[in-house]
Design an enzyme around this catalytic site. Structure first.
Site, mmCIF file in Angstrom:
data_model
loop_
_atom_site.group_PDB
_atom_site.id
_atom_site.type_symbol
_atom_site.label_atom_id
_atom_site.label_comp_id
_atom_site.label_asym_id
_atom_site.label_seq_id
_atom_site.Cartn_x
_atom_site.Cartn_y
_atom_site.Cartn_z
ATOM 1 N N GLY A 47 0.811 -1.218 0.000
ATOM 2 C CA GLY A 47 0.000 0.000 0.000
ATOM 3 C C GLY A 47 0.838 1.259 0.000
ATOM 4 O O GLY A 47 0.539 2.231 -0.701
ATOM 5 N N CYS A 48 1.907 1.259 0.770
ATOM 6 C CA CYS A 48 2.769 2.439 0.863
ATOM 7 C C CYS A 48 3.532 2.675 -0.441
ATOM 8 O O CYS A 48 3.748 3.817 -0.839
ATOM 9 C CB CYS A 48 3.735 2.303 2.035
ATOM 10 S SG CYS A 48 2.885 2.258 3.629
#
Length: 158
Positions: A47-48
């Site tokens: 996600g990051c």
């Protein structure tokens, strides 16, 4: 933990070291541009990485909106340098060892352990214009930040 910062609040000033050893000061940056300040859990996680790459891909649009993107996590400077290099990130990543800045902004943790993902759009007067908090929608942070900057800039120009 400090009180959660909301839209309309004055953004707390802070200084953190950049990976190159120089100092980043929020209020010094605000003298030049608006700031999109985003807190994220960890370098090189799915996600990051998606979020950072979307900020990268839209970076010129942020610049056109007179904004600088600044990412903060508790990862080490070495981890940030690797993350920046691997994904060719053109914006600043800051290491918040001990999570002092995260606490200053009242960024919540998910389940009490996972660092939150929160984005703040801060205008040049230091006022928080918008806050977006979503651990599970990393790409939405970029969209709402750009929408907020476009609205902010349209009111400034008129």
């Amino acid at each position: 933990m400090s009180q959660e910062i909301k839209a309309g609040d004055k953004a707390p000033d802070f200084e953190l070291f950049r990976a190159d050893g120089s100092t980043f000061s929020l209020y010094e940056q605000l003298k030049q541009t608006n700031v999109v300040l985003y807190f994220y859990p960890k370098d090189n996680t799915p996600g990051c990485t998606k979020q950072a790459c979307e900020f990268r891909d839209q970076y010129e649009v942020f610049k056109e909106q007179n904004a600088e993107v600044v990412g903060i996590s508790s990862d080490s400077d070495e981890s940030h340098q690797d993350f920046e290099h691997t994904y060719q990130l053109p914006f600043v990543l800051l290491s918040d060892k001990g999570n002092q800045v995260r606490k200053l902004y009242g960024v919540p943790k998910k389940f009490g352990i996972i660092p939150g993902r929160v984005t703040y759009v801060i205008d040049q007067s230091g006022t928080v214009q918008y806050v977006f908090n979503s651990l599970t929608k990393p790409l939405e942070h970029i969209k709402v930040a750009l929408d907020t900057l476009k609205k902010l800039n349209s009111t400034v120009r008129t």
